[in-house]
Design an enzyme around this catalytic site. Structure first.
Site, PDB file in Angstrom:
ATOM      1  N   ALA A  93       0.805  -1.217   0.000  1.00 25.38           N
ATOM      2  CA  ALA A  93       0.000   0.000   0.000  1.00 25.38           C
ATOM      3  C   ALA A  93       0.842   1.273   0.000  1.00 25.38           C
ATOM      4  CB  ALA A  93      -0.945   0.001   1.202  1.00 25.38           C
ATOM      5  N   THR A  94       2.026   1.233   0.591  1.00 26.32           N
ATOM      6  CA  THR A  94       2.878   2.427   0.581  1.00 26.32           C
ATOM      7  C   THR A  94       3.198   2.840  -0.849  1.00 26.32           C
ATOM      8  OG1 THR A  94       3.857   2.100   2.771  1.00 26.32           O
ATOM      9  CG2 THR A  94       5.167   3.318   1.159  1.00 26.32           C
ATOM     10  N   ASN A 173      -5.786   3.271  10.886  1.00 24.99           N
ATOM     11  CA  ASN A 173      -4.934   2.178  11.321  1.00 24.99           C
ATOM     12  C   ASN A 173      -4.622   2.214  12.814  1.00 24.99           C
ATOM     13  OD1 ASN A 173      -3.534   4.496   9.999  1.00 24.99           O
ATOM     14  ND2 ASN A 173      -1.756   3.636  11.042  1.00 24.99           N
ATOM     15  N   SER A 221      -3.040  -3.860   0.754  1.00 28.00           N
ATOM     16  CA  SER A 221      -1.815  -4.596   1.066  1.00 28.00           C
ATOM     17  C   SER A 221      -2.157  -6.007   1.508  1.00 28.00           C
ATOM     18  CB  SER A 221      -1.043  -3.906   2.191  1.00 28.00           C
ATOM     19  OG  SER A 221       0.222  -3.469   1.764  1.00 28.00           O
ATOM     20  N   HIS A 223      -0.381  -8.101   3.392  1.00 28.85           N
ATOM     21  CA  HIS A 223      -0.015  -8.529   4.744  1.00 28.85           C
ATOM     22  C   HIS A 223      -0.971  -8.039   5.820  1.00 28.85           C
ATOM     23  CE1 HIS A 223       1.864  -4.507   5.096  1.00 28.85           C
ATOM     24  NE2 HIS A 223       1.824  -4.703   6.397  1.00 28.85           N
ATOM     25  N   THR A 261       9.362  -7.042 -12.885  1.00 28.50           N
ATOM     26  CA  THR A 261       8.970  -8.444 -12.881  1.00 28.50           C
ATOM     27  C   THR A 261       8.049  -8.736 -11.702  1.00 28.50           C
ATOM     28  OG1 THR A 261      11.057  -9.096 -13.911  1.00 28.50           O
ATOM     29  CG2 THR A 261       9.809 -10.821 -12.778  1.00 28.50           C
ATOM     30  N   CYS A 348       4.319   2.034  11.394  1.00 31.39           N
ATOM     31  CA  CYS A 348       5.134   2.886  10.522  1.00 31.39           C
ATOM     32  C   CYS A 348       5.552   4.184  11.191  1.00 31.39           C
ATOM     33  CB  CYS A 348       4.382   3.162   9.221  1.00 31.39           C
ATOM     34  SG  CYS A 348       4.244   1.685   8.193  1.00 31.39           S
TER      35      CYS A 348
END
Length: 407
Positions: A93-94, A173, A221, A223, A261, A348
């Site tokens: 997401a960052t 969050n 995201s 995770h 990739t 974060c």
């Protein structure tokens, strides 16, 4: 000239190297979720069989890896109400936030030089906006009320024809408060503004239907939903006012918006996690909310003055962001190691001195902020764990009180 490599070990980790995962009570699900065993198995199978580069279009192994990536994309789109072609794989997401905000502002019409963000956004949004300020954009922070919800009256009063991007998260969050995304989308549509939503915390908090939300872009995201770290998606709506300008350049993958990739096993892991959330999410949210409420009640038994930072409005079902009546939150968490894993707030912002910008925006005093802890529950939480956690917290509180902490 020789190079010296210095390895620094945190003193807080001394003696913890042999801690077994199964012995710890994990209550930090909003920072990162454990990988679901079903996700891990899907990834393992993909690593062993679909190792070819999905961009290799000259042989069958490359075609098969490409097919796995596209099937993963379709599964994620289906889980979150998005068009298959509107999902761009990212590293998380960052990166999605940065592409949407930086790229969205830089590709806006030249008369649009303002960027609006809520005052409680994740650091990935705040810092992206700060980078735009250095380029001459005007950054405006939208206030929230004392419950942590965006003040829509302030937004409605703003003139929007000079705004390039507005970014408002779906679920906070730290406090778990659900934000009025659809109302923000309606404002953005009326003014022709590119609307980005950081939806990272949303899938475990509510049913996510990106198309009906009306956003132009949204970041997710893996995770945060029991998938692997290092993979996410940026959703781009078909009717967006313009497309974000790429931040990186390479082989043209992901519509040239995010070239590079693709990690096939991570894509498959994210897709598997997304399908599980789509299929099991409603029942899981109900179960986790019940556990959360029981856990908060047990904490109130230990500390009758304990309160929630955001007691009203919609909240993430696994979020218990509480203010202890008489405790130092940082010291409390240290005393709980290695038994209970919880946090002061966003992972974060770890190491940042001073109160959380989220709590400051809500009008929480520095004194109250120093007593705040975020406990977040999830799929693998159970009543026995929470009873043990409450016992550990009681011991830690008693130890603090023995030191005669100030009220």
């Amino acid at each position: 000239m020789s190079t010296v490599l210095v390895i620094v070990t945190s003193p807080t980790l001394e003696g913890f190297a042999q801690v077994r995962i199964e012995d710890a009570i994990y209550l930090d699900y909003q920072a990162a979720t454990p990988v679901d065993p079903r996700v891990a198995e899907a990834m393992r199978e993909t690593m062993l069989t679909d190792f070819a580069n999905p961009s290799s279009d000259d042989h069958a192994l490359g075609w098969k890896a490409h097919q796995r990536v596209e099937l993963a994309r379709a599964a994620i789109a289906d889980a979150f109400g998005a068009a298959w072609g509107g999902l761009i794989f990212t590293s998380g997401a960052t990166e999605g936030n940065n592409i949407a905000i930086l790229g969205g502002a830089r590709n806006a019409p030249p008369e649009r030089r303002r960027v609006l963000i809520s005052a409680i956004e994740h650091k990935a949004v705040l810092e992206a906006a700060s980078a735009l300020a250095a380029e001459g954009y005007d950054i405006e922070r939208l206030p929230v009320d004392t419950s942590g919800c965006l003040d829509l009256d302030v937004l409605e009063a703003l003139e929007g024809t000079t705004v390039a991007v507005i970014s408002v998260m779906a679920v906070n969050n730290e406090t778990g408060v659900v934000q009025p995304v659809r109302a923000v989308a309606q404002w953005a549509k009326r003014h022709g503004v590119f609307f980005h939503c950081d939806a990272t915390q949303a899938p475990l908090a509510m049913e996510v239907d990106l198309s009906s939300w009306g956003v132009d872009a949204a970041s997710l995201s893996s995770h945060k939903i029991y998938g692997p770290k290092g993979i996410g998606v940026l959703y781009l709506a078909d009717d967006r006012p313009w497309t974000p300008r790429p931040l990186t350049f390479g082989g043209g993958q992901e519509q040239s918006i995010r070239p590079g990739t693709l990690p096939t096993p991570l894509c498959v892991g994210f897709a598997t996690a997304s399908m599980l959330v789509s299929r099991e999410g409603a029942a899981e949210r109900e179960r986790v909310a019940s556990l959360r409420d029981s856990f908060v009640a047990s904490l109130r038994d230990l500390d009758p003055g304990l309160r929630l930072t955001a007691p009203s409005g919609d909240r993430h079902p696994g979020n218990a962001h509480v203010v202890f009546s008489r405790a130092d939150a940082a010291d409390l968490l240290a005393l709980l190691q290695p038994v209970v894993a919880a946090s002061l707030g966003s992972a974060c912002t770890s190491g940042v001195i001073g109160p959380s910008h989220v709590l400051t925006a809500m009008g929480v005093s520095d004194s109250d902020a120093s007593r705040c802890v975020r406990f977040s529950l999830g799929r693998f939480s159970d009543a026995a764990q929470l009873a043990e956690a409450s016992h550990a917290i009681a011991k830690a509180l008693n130890k603090q009180r023995g030191r005669a902490l100030p009220a």
